[in-house]
Design an enzyme around this catalytic site. Structure first.
Site, PDB file in Angstrom:
ATOM      1  N   ASP A  59     -51.092  23.554  24.336  1.00 51.55           N
ATOM      2  CA  ASP A  59     -52.195  23.966  25.315  1.00 51.55           C
ATOM      3  C   ASP A  59     -52.855  24.808  24.296  1.00 51.55           C
ATOM      4  OD1 ASP A  59     -52.600  24.492  28.523  1.00 51.55           O
ATOM      5  OD2 ASP A  59     -53.982  25.397  26.857  1.00 51.55           O
ATOM      6  N   SER A 126     -71.468  21.929  18.984  1.00 51.14           N
ATOM      7  CA  SER A 126     -72.477  21.263  20.148  1.00 51.14           C
ATOM      8  C   SER A 126     -73.886  21.850  19.879  1.00 51.14           C
ATOM      9  CB  SER A 126     -72.101  21.693  21.479  1.00 51.14           C
ATOM     10  OG  SER A 126     -73.078  21.520  22.426  1.00 51.14           O
ATOM     11  N   GLU A 128     -75.638  22.563  22.238  1.00 51.69           N
ATOM     12  CA  GLU A 128     -76.047  23.608  23.087  1.00 51.69           C
ATOM     13  C   GLU A 128     -76.012  24.982  22.527  1.00 51.69           C
ATOM     14  OE1 GLU A 128     -75.971  24.155  26.821  1.00 51.69           O
ATOM     15  OE2 GLU A 128     -76.999  22.051  26.632  1.00 51.69           O
ATOM     16  N   TYR A 150     -70.869  28.453  27.790  1.00 48.15           N
ATOM     17  CA  TYR A 150     -70.434  27.414  26.946  1.00 48.15           C
ATOM     18  C   TYR A 150     -70.812  27.632  25.613  1.00 48.15           C
ATOM     19  CZ  TYR A 150     -70.159  22.603  25.076  1.00 48.15           C
ATOM     20  OH  TYR A 150     -69.707  21.421  24.264  1.00 48.15           O
ATOM     21  N   LYS A 154     -69.189  27.754  21.970  1.00 48.45           N
ATOM     22  CA  LYS A 154     -69.201  27.021  21.028  1.00 48.45           C
ATOM     23  C   LYS A 154     -69.702  27.653  19.530  1.00 48.45           C
ATOM     24  CE  LYS A 154     -67.537  23.089  22.434  1.00 48.45           C
ATOM     25  NZ  LYS A 154     -66.656  22.366  21.688  1.00 48.45           N
ATOM     26  N   HIS A 180     -73.661  12.725  23.624  1.00 51.32           N
ATOM     27  CA  HIS A 180     -73.261  11.445  23.751  1.00 51.32           C
ATOM     28  C   HIS A 180     -72.357  11.043  24.889  1.00 51.32           C
ATOM     29  CE1 HIS A 180     -70.541  14.035  21.329  1.00 51.32           C
ATOM     30  NE2 HIS A 180     -69.518  13.613  21.782  1.00 51.32           N
TER      31      HIS A 180
HETATM   32  P1  NAP Z   1     -64.134  16.015  27.655  1.00 50.22           P
HETATM   33  O1  NAP Z   1     -64.524  14.286  28.310  1.00 50.22           O
HETATM   34  O2  NAP Z   1     -64.698  16.878  28.815  1.00 50.22           O
HETATM   35  O3  NAP Z   1     -62.840  16.310  27.486  1.00 50.22           O
HETATM   36  C1  NAP Z   1     -62.177  17.483  27.261  1.00 50.22           C
HETATM   37  C2  NAP Z   1     -60.895  17.382  26.639  1.00 50.22           C
HETATM   38  O4  NAP Z   1     -60.231  18.768  26.340  1.00 50.22           O
HETATM   39  C3  NAP Z   1     -60.065  16.775  27.801  1.00 50.22           C
HETATM   40  O5  NAP Z   1     -58.758  15.891  27.023  1.00 50.22           O
HETATM   41  C4  NAP Z   1     -59.029  17.927  28.249  1.00 50.22           C
HETATM   42  O6  NAP Z   1     -57.692  17.594  28.690  1.00 50.22           O
HETATM   43  C5  NAP Z   1     -59.082  18.821  26.983  1.00 50.22           C
HETATM   44  N1  NAP Z   1     -58.703  20.165  27.392  1.00 50.22           N
HETATM   45  C6  NAP Z   1     -59.216  20.878  28.046  1.00 50.22           C
HETATM   46  N2  NAP Z   1     -58.845  22.395  27.897  1.00 50.22           N
HETATM   47  C7  NAP Z   1     -57.446  22.120  27.256  1.00 50.22           C
HETATM   48  C8  NAP Z   1     -56.395  23.063  27.026  1.00 50.22           C
HETATM   49  N3  NAP Z   1     -56.486  24.235  27.346  1.00 50.22           N
HETATM   50  N4  NAP Z   1     -55.430  22.322  26.292  1.00 50.22           N
HETATM   51  C9  NAP Z   1     -55.438  21.128  25.618  1.00 50.22           C
HETATM   52  N5  NAP Z   1     -56.400  20.393  26.175  1.00 50.22           N
HETATM   53  C10 NAP Z   1     -57.517  20.677  26.720  1.00 50.22           C
HETATM   54  O7  NAP Z   1     -65.166  16.255  26.412  1.00 50.22           O
HETATM   55  P2  NAP Z   1     -65.946  15.063  25.549  1.00 50.22           P
HETATM   56  O8  NAP Z   1     -67.294  14.726  26.074  1.00 50.22           O
HETATM   57  O9  NAP Z   1     -64.961  14.138  25.014  1.00 50.22           O
HETATM   58  O10 NAP Z   1     -66.123  16.141  24.188  1.00 50.22           O
HETATM   59  C11 NAP Z   1     -65.248  16.298  23.347  1.00 50.22           C
HETATM   60  C12 NAP Z   1     -65.612  17.737  22.487  1.00 50.22           C
HETATM   61  O11 NAP Z   1     -66.843  17.552  22.082  1.00 50.22           O
HETATM   62  C13 NAP Z   1     -65.515  18.999  23.514  1.00 50.22           C
HETATM   63  O12 NAP Z   1     -65.115  19.863  22.827  1.00 50.22           O
HETATM   64  C14 NAP Z   1     -67.190  19.259  23.843  1.00 50.22           C
HETATM   65  O13 NAP Z   1     -67.349  20.397  24.125  1.00 50.22           O
HETATM   66  C15 NAP Z   1     -67.648  18.756  22.510  1.00 50.22           C
HETATM   67  N6  NAP Z   1     -68.909  18.221  22.762  1.00 50.22           N
HETATM   68  C16 NAP Z   1     -69.282  17.204  23.422  1.00 50.22           C
HETATM   69  C17 NAP Z   1     -70.452  16.576  23.363  1.00 50.22           C
HETATM   70  C18 NAP Z   1     -71.034  15.454  24.438  1.00 50.22           C
HETATM   71  O14 NAP Z   1     -72.086  15.040  24.331  1.00 50.22           O
HETATM   72  N7  NAP Z   1     -70.013  14.727  25.029  1.00 50.22           N
HETATM   73  C19 NAP Z   1     -71.519  17.056  22.634  1.00 50.22           C
HETATM   74  C20 NAP Z   1     -71.215  17.952  21.643  1.00 50.22           C
HETATM   75  C21 NAP Z   1     -70.012  18.753  21.740  1.00 50.22           C
HETATM   76  P3  NAP Z   1     -57.592  17.260  30.265  1.00 50.22           P
HETATM   77  O15 NAP Z   1     -57.585  15.707  30.281  1.00 50.22           O
HETATM   78  O16 NAP Z   1     -56.302  17.633  30.645  1.00 50.22           O
HETATM   79  O17 NAP Z   1     -58.642  17.897  31.237  1.00 50.22           O
HETATM   80  O1  G4F Z   2     -75.192  16.019  31.344  1.00 50.33           O
HETATM   81  P1  G4F Z   2     -75.307  17.471  31.437  1.00 50.33           P
HETATM   82  O2  G4F Z   2     -74.271  18.305  32.240  1.00 50.33           O
HETATM   83  O3  G4F Z   2     -75.004  17.737  29.923  1.00 50.33           O
HETATM   84  P2  G4F Z   2     -75.241  19.160  28.894  1.00 50.33           P
HETATM   85  O4  G4F Z   2     -75.733  20.439  29.878  1.00 50.33           O
HETATM   86  O5  G4F Z   2     -76.439  18.994  28.108  1.00 50.33           O
HETATM   87  O6  G4F Z   2     -73.991  19.377  27.980  1.00 50.33           O
HETATM   88  C1  G4F Z   2     -73.367  18.175  27.451  1.00 50.33           C
HETATM   89  O7  G4F Z   2     -73.784  18.082  26.204  1.00 50.33           O
HETATM   90  C2  G4F Z   2     -73.783  18.952  25.312  1.00 50.33           C
HETATM   91  C3  G4F Z   2     -74.411  18.617  23.732  1.00 50.33           C
HETATM   92  O8  G4F Z   2     -75.638  19.341  23.954  1.00 50.33           O
HETATM   93  C4  G4F Z   2     -72.197  19.162  25.149  1.00 50.33           C
HETATM   94  F1  G4F Z   2     -71.688  20.282  24.227  1.00 50.33           F
HETATM   95  C5  G4F Z   2     -71.534  19.484  26.505  1.00 50.33           C
HETATM   96  O9  G4F Z   2     -70.186  19.571  26.277  1.00 50.33           O
HETATM   97  C6  G4F Z   2     -71.827  18.461  27.475  1.00 50.33           C
HETATM   98  O10 G4F Z   2     -71.093  17.188  27.086  1.00 50.33           O
HETATM   99  O11 G4F Z   2     -76.867  17.753  31.426  1.00 50.33           O
HETATM  100  C7  G4F Z   2     -77.991  17.474  31.036  1.00 50.33           C
HETATM  101  C8  G4F Z   2     -79.161  17.725  31.707  1.00 50.33           C
HETATM  102  C9  G4F Z   2     -79.237  19.435  32.093  1.00 50.33           C
HETATM  103  O12 G4F Z   2     -80.381  19.971  31.438  1.00 50.33           O
HETATM  104  C10 G4F Z   2     -79.046  19.461  33.448  1.00 50.33           C
HETATM  105  O13 G4F Z   2     -79.889  20.753  34.024  1.00 50.33           O
HETATM  106  O14 G4F Z   2     -79.210  17.492  33.055  1.00 50.33           O
HETATM  107  C11 G4F Z   2     -79.621  18.091  33.824  1.00 50.33           C
HETATM  108  N1  G4F Z   2     -79.289  17.898  35.165  1.00 50.33           N
HETATM  109  C12 G4F Z   2     -80.191  17.631  35.996  1.00 50.33           C
HETATM  110  N2  G4F Z   2     -79.357  17.001  37.320  1.00 50.33           N
HETATM  111  C13 G4F Z   2     -78.081  17.778  35.822  1.00 50.33           C
HETATM  112  C14 G4F Z   2     -78.226  17.237  36.972  1.00 50.33           C
HETATM  113  N3  G4F Z   2     -76.900  17.851  35.028  1.00 50.33           N
HETATM  114  C15 G4F Z   2     -75.912  17.236  35.745  1.00 50.33           C
HETATM  115  N4  G4F Z   2     -74.723  17.653  35.284  1.00 50.33           N
HETATM  116  N5  G4F Z   2     -75.828  16.986  37.003  1.00 50.33           N
HETATM  117  C16 G4F Z   2     -76.982  16.876  37.729  1.00 50.33           C
HETATM  118  O15 G4F Z   2     -77.193  16.757  38.593  1.00 50.33           O
END
Ligand code: NAP
Ligand code: G4F
Length: 330
Positions: A59, A126, A128, A150, A154, A180
């Site tokens: 963890d 990220s 963000e 968040y 990061k 993504h």
């Molecule tokens: P995700 O689908 O939310 O996956 C998060 C993972 O972290 C899950 O496997 C979760 O496990 C694990 N986790 C959370 N807390 C933990 C803990 N205490 N110990 C061990 N594992 C833990 O996220 P994702 O979209 O794949 O993103 C991967 C990474 O890239 C994240 O760090 C996210 O912040 C970063 N990121 C994502 C994006 C994007 O657009 N997707 C963009 C920029 C950066 P469980 O299954 O047990 O919950």
């Molecule tokens: O899909 P979101 O929740 O993603 P957000 O906040 O951009 O964050 C994701 O991308 C980050 C990279 O920039 C990662 F680091 C992070 O871990 C995550 O994967 O929201 C995108 C946008 C926001 O502006 C939000 O206000 O969509 C807008 N939004 C409008 N209606 C909504 C909604 N977001 C969510 N989740 N739900 C809604 O109903």
């Protein structure tokens, strides 16, 4: 015979972890997934490869568990993808978000420093972190102005990664990835919420889709493309940080319009704006400059915005129709 390389992925049960595991398996790695203990299995995204990866329990909150896993596996590469990744939750649970998403990175790096400084380390940073950015597009030189706990966490993860690189000569890189998505995206994120909503409305299960701010703009790519950039970063001769993005930005409204029109519906008939879904502080526009990643890593996204939406809506139409199929008596 050449020894198989071992890699540890934290967050293997998440969206990116599942794509990265597939990618590394194809490259011939022995893939280890670090998973936290839970009372039920959370392997939905990796069920198709679960017999080809090895899952080990640790963890991000528990230093000793991380050290023990790394000692046992002795990987050549670690991909630190685990974190509390949902922005709204970070406003509700800011301290826990800091523990996982910020301090968790230090725990991983401390373990690398202790066990073997030659392990190459990838940190999932990220866009963000740019938050309320002073200009567009954002690149490595853009100052950070996070808009959520968040984003703040990061930034800590990003800088501690650079600090361990500079202090201990660890090959540690921070990949600043813009949004993504994929059919494996968590259902609370806006793109998947939309693709699920469209599928349920099209198939007559739901009548409306409640959303927050439609004006927010994001640089959306396909997760399957982005995990390749993570791997490429760890194959370079020198460690450095990268921005990974498509270089395009679209509003949530654009995404909604295209997703509904793909199934021949008019979004205006179904979308309801819910002020409760607005955030305490919003990130209005994100658009990345992927020039360095393209130049140095020779990386390019393959899936464009339209194709991403179609892929996600198609997958959700399939999933939803599978759940409503009448069961045929034996
Ligand atoms: P995700 O689908 O939310 O996956 C998060 C993972 O972290 C899950 O496997 C979760 O496990 C694990 N986790 C959370 N807390 C933990 C803990 N205490 N110990 C061990 N594992 C833990 O996220 P994702 O979209 O794949 O993103 C991967 C990474 O890239 C994240 O760090 C996210 O912040 C970063 N990121 C994502 C994006 C994007 O657009 N997707 C963009 C920029 C950066 P469980 O299954 O047990 O919950
Ligand atoms: O899909 P979101 O929740 O993603 P957000 O906040 O951009 O964050 C994701 O991308 C980050 C990279 O920039 C990662 F680091 C992070 O871990 C995550 O994967 O929201 C995108 C946008 C926001 O502006 C939000 O206000 O969509 C807008 N939004 C409008 N209606 C909504 C909604 N977001 C969510 N989740 N739900 C809604 O109903």
């Amino acid at each position: 015979m050449k020894k198989q390389k071992a890699a540890i992925i934290t967050g293997i049960t998440g969206q990116d972890g599942s794509y990265l595991a597939e990618y590394l398996l194809k490259k011939g790695y022995r893939v280890y997934g670090m998973v936290r203990r839970s009372s039920t299995e959370t392997f939905e995204r990796i069920h198709h490869i679960v017999d080809r990866v090895e899952l080990v329990q640790a963890d991000l909150l528990d230093q000793l568990s991380i050290i023990n896993v790394i000692k046992k596996i002795r990987p050549v590469e670690i991909y630190n993808l685990a974190s509390q990744s949902f922005v709204p939750t970070s406003f509700e649970q800011p301290v826990l978000t800091g523990e996982f998403t910020a301090l968790g990175v230090t725990r991983m790096l401390e373990a690398v420093k202790l066990v073997d400084r030659k392990i190459r380390f990838y940190q999932a940073s990220s866009s963000e972190m740019f938050g309320h950015a002073p200009y567009t597009p954002q690149c490595l030189k853009t100052p950070f102005h996070p808009r959520s706990p968040y984003g703040v966490a990061k930034i800590y993860g990003h800088w501690i990664t650079i600090n361990y690189r500079e202090s201990y000569k660890i090959f540690a890189v921070s990949g600043i990835l813009f949004n993504h998505e994929s059919p494996r995206r968590g259902k609370e994120f806006v793109t998947r919420k939309i693709s699920c909503g469209v599928a349920k409305i099209k198939l007559g299960i739901e009548k409306e889709l409640r959303l927050g701010n439609l004006e927010a703009k994001r640089d959306w790519g396909f997760a399957g493309d982005y995990v390749e950039a993570m791997w490429l970063m760890l194959q370079q001769s020198q460690p450095r940080d990268y921005v990974v993005a498509t270089g395009e930005t679209h509003s949530v409204r654009d995404f909604v319009k295209k997703a509904f029109s793909y199934v021949n519906l008019n979004w205006k008939d179904y979308v309801v704006i819910d002020p409760a879904l607005y955030r305490p502080a919003e990130v209005h526009v994100l658009k990345g400059d992927p020039t360095e990643a393209q130049k140095r890593l020779k990386w390019k996204p393959k899936v464009d915005f339209e194709r991403l939406i179609e892929m996600m809506v198609d997958a959700d139409l399939q999933k939803v129709s599978d759940t409503i199929k009448p069961t045929i008596p034996a």
